[in-house]
Design an enzyme around this catalytic site. Structure first.
Site, PDB file in Angstrom:
ATOM      1  N   VAL A   1       0.830  -1.210   0.000  1.00  0.00           N
ATOM      2  CA  VAL A   1       0.000   0.000   0.000  1.00  0.00           C
ATOM      3  C   VAL A   1       0.865   1.262   0.000  1.00  0.00           C
ATOM      4  CG1 VAL A   1      -1.976  -1.061   1.174  1.00  0.00           C
ATOM      5  CG2 VAL A   1      -0.167   0.024   2.538  1.00  0.00           C
ATOM      6  N   GLU A   2       0.258   2.378  -0.408  1.00  0.00           N
ATOM      7  CA  GLU A   2       1.018   3.634  -0.366  1.00  0.00           C
ATOM      8  C   GLU A   2       0.566   4.558   0.761  1.00  0.00           C
ATOM      9  OE1 GLU A   2      -1.292   6.247  -3.804  1.00  0.00           O
ATOM     10  OE2 GLU A   2       0.431   5.005  -4.359  1.00  0.00           O
ATOM     11  N   THR A   3      -0.614   4.257   1.338  1.00  0.00           N
ATOM     12  CA  THR A   3      -1.156   5.131   2.385  1.00  0.00           C
ATOM     13  C   THR A   3      -1.631   4.310   3.578  1.00  0.00           C
ATOM     14  OG1 THR A   3      -1.911   6.754   0.756  1.00  0.00           O
ATOM     15  CG2 THR A   3      -2.984   6.817   2.911  1.00  0.00           C
TER      16      THR A   3
ATOM     17  N   ILE B   1      -5.455   9.410  -4.184  1.00  0.00           N
ATOM     18  CA  ILE B   1      -4.998   8.039  -3.951  1.00  0.00           C
ATOM     19  C   ILE B   1      -6.096   7.042  -4.299  1.00  0.00           C
ATOM     20  CG2 ILE B   1      -3.071   7.922  -2.337  1.00  0.00           C
ATOM     21  CD1 ILE B   1      -4.920   8.460  -0.064  1.00  0.00           C
TER      22      ILE B   1
ATOM     23  N   GLN C   1      -4.938   1.171  -2.598  1.00  0.00           N
ATOM     24  CA  GLN C   1      -3.574   1.462  -2.133  1.00  0.00           C
ATOM     25  C   GLN C   1      -3.560   1.964  -0.697  1.00  0.00           C
ATOM     26  OE1 GLN C   1      -0.461   1.233  -3.612  1.00  0.00           O
ATOM     27  NE2 GLN C   1      -1.561  -0.094  -5.034  1.00  0.00           N
TER      28      GLN C   1
END
Ligand code: PLP
Ligand code: CA
Length: 302
Positions: free
Chosen positions: A21-23, A238, A242
């Site tokens: 994941v990015e967040t 976003i 993610q």
């Protein structure tokens, strides 16, 4: 036939989750702090995630403070978190009204505390009510008739320690008698942990009173409704797949993440115990559970 739902697994492969994941969306009470006490290992965990380039966002159903007031709380606890990274249900109420272009010549009646008033002020709306109305008492006398402002186009209800009958009657008149008047709830948490000695009636109790009197259902802007998720995903650009939502409550946080199509991680540092998670009565299962967010840190060699 009955479907047997497997209980969520304990988080084992931490790196895989972090890399996927990015967040990270963090619930606040029970994850970052408990009341006014920082939970062990939180600063190190947030630093580690930031050093890996992760975006961190904080989401709380507690509407008693504004974003700015939460910024101060983070600072007091020694955490550097910007106001724009904080999504409280107080802010969500104002953001929702903005999103529907709520007319600036209409008014908002607030049953709730300071956080909601502050956010409505910042957003440029006309509002009244709040804690001050908690001093108003209704003295019954023959023919008593409560007047209300016909320009109220929305009633916002949140957690309110100054809740009383005056507020219920006033809000009810606005919702029932003003054509098109909106009924907005910051959150419907049944209970909250104001002190660690017991559970206290949560924001859902004030909202429930107005549901009872108006026979209407509110529009909820806090968790588990998707409003804040859609809002922040849009704001930061976003994709929800993610995002990993981390929370301590099944019916608000984990459902919020699932409603948004995010990955979900339950922590046991707040209100949910392993027994509650694994109870046959529980139908909400996160992707993983772990004890607390510092479990995301690499294991230190002894
Ligand atoms: N509402 C109130 C009034 C609270 O005191 C709390 C927690 O302290 C909450 C809601 C839940 O907050 P969170 O969503 O951060 O767990
Ligand atoms: Ca929580």
């Amino acid at each position: 036939s009955s479907v047997i739902r497997a209980s969520a697994p304990k988080l084992e492969n931490v790196d895989e989750l972090i890399d996927s994941v990015e967040t990270f969306l963090f619930d606040c009470d029970g994850v970052i702090w408990k009341g006014d006490k920082l939970i062990d290992g939180v600063p190190e965990t947030l630093d580690m995630l930031r050093s890996k380039g992760k975006r961190l966002v904080f989401v709380t159903n507690n509407s008693t403070k504004s974003r700015k007031q939460y910024g101060k709380k983070f600072e007091t606890l020694g955490l550097s978190v910007g106001e724009e990274e904080i999504f409280a249900s107080s802010f969500a109420a104002a953001a929702y009204l903005k999103s529907i272009n709520f007319p600036k010549d209409k008014k908002v009646y607030v049953i709730g505390e300071d956080g909601i008033l502050k956010e409505l002020e910042l957003a440029g709306f006309q509002y009244f009510g709040g804690p001050a109305d908690g001093e108003k008492k209704i003295e019954l006398k023959p023919g008593l008739l409560m007047e209300h402002d016909e320009n109220v186009g929305a009633v916002v209800v949140g957690f309110d320690r100054y809740f009383n009958y005056y507020k219920v009657q006033y809000g009810t008149l606005c919702i029932r008698e003003n054509p098109g008047c909106l009924f907005i709830a910051t959150n419907r948490d049944a209970v909250t942990h104001l002190t660690d000695a017991q559970e206290w009636a949560g924001g859902g109790s004030m909202v429930g009173a107005l549901c009872g009197s108006t026979q209407r259902e509110p529009l909820v802007v806090g968790k588990p409704s998707t409003f804040m998720m859609d809002y922040l995903a849009n704001e930061f650009g976003i994709s929800k797949s993610q995002i990993c939502m981390v929370g301590d409550r099944l019916d608000t946080d984990i459902l919020f993440g699932q409603n948004g199509g995010c990955k979900t991680l339950l922590v046991l540092s707040g209100v949910t115990t392993l027994d509650m998670l694994q109870s046959p009565k529980n139908s909400i299962q996160p992707d993983f559970y772990t004890n607390q967010i510092s479990d995301l840190l690499p294991i230190k060699a002894a």
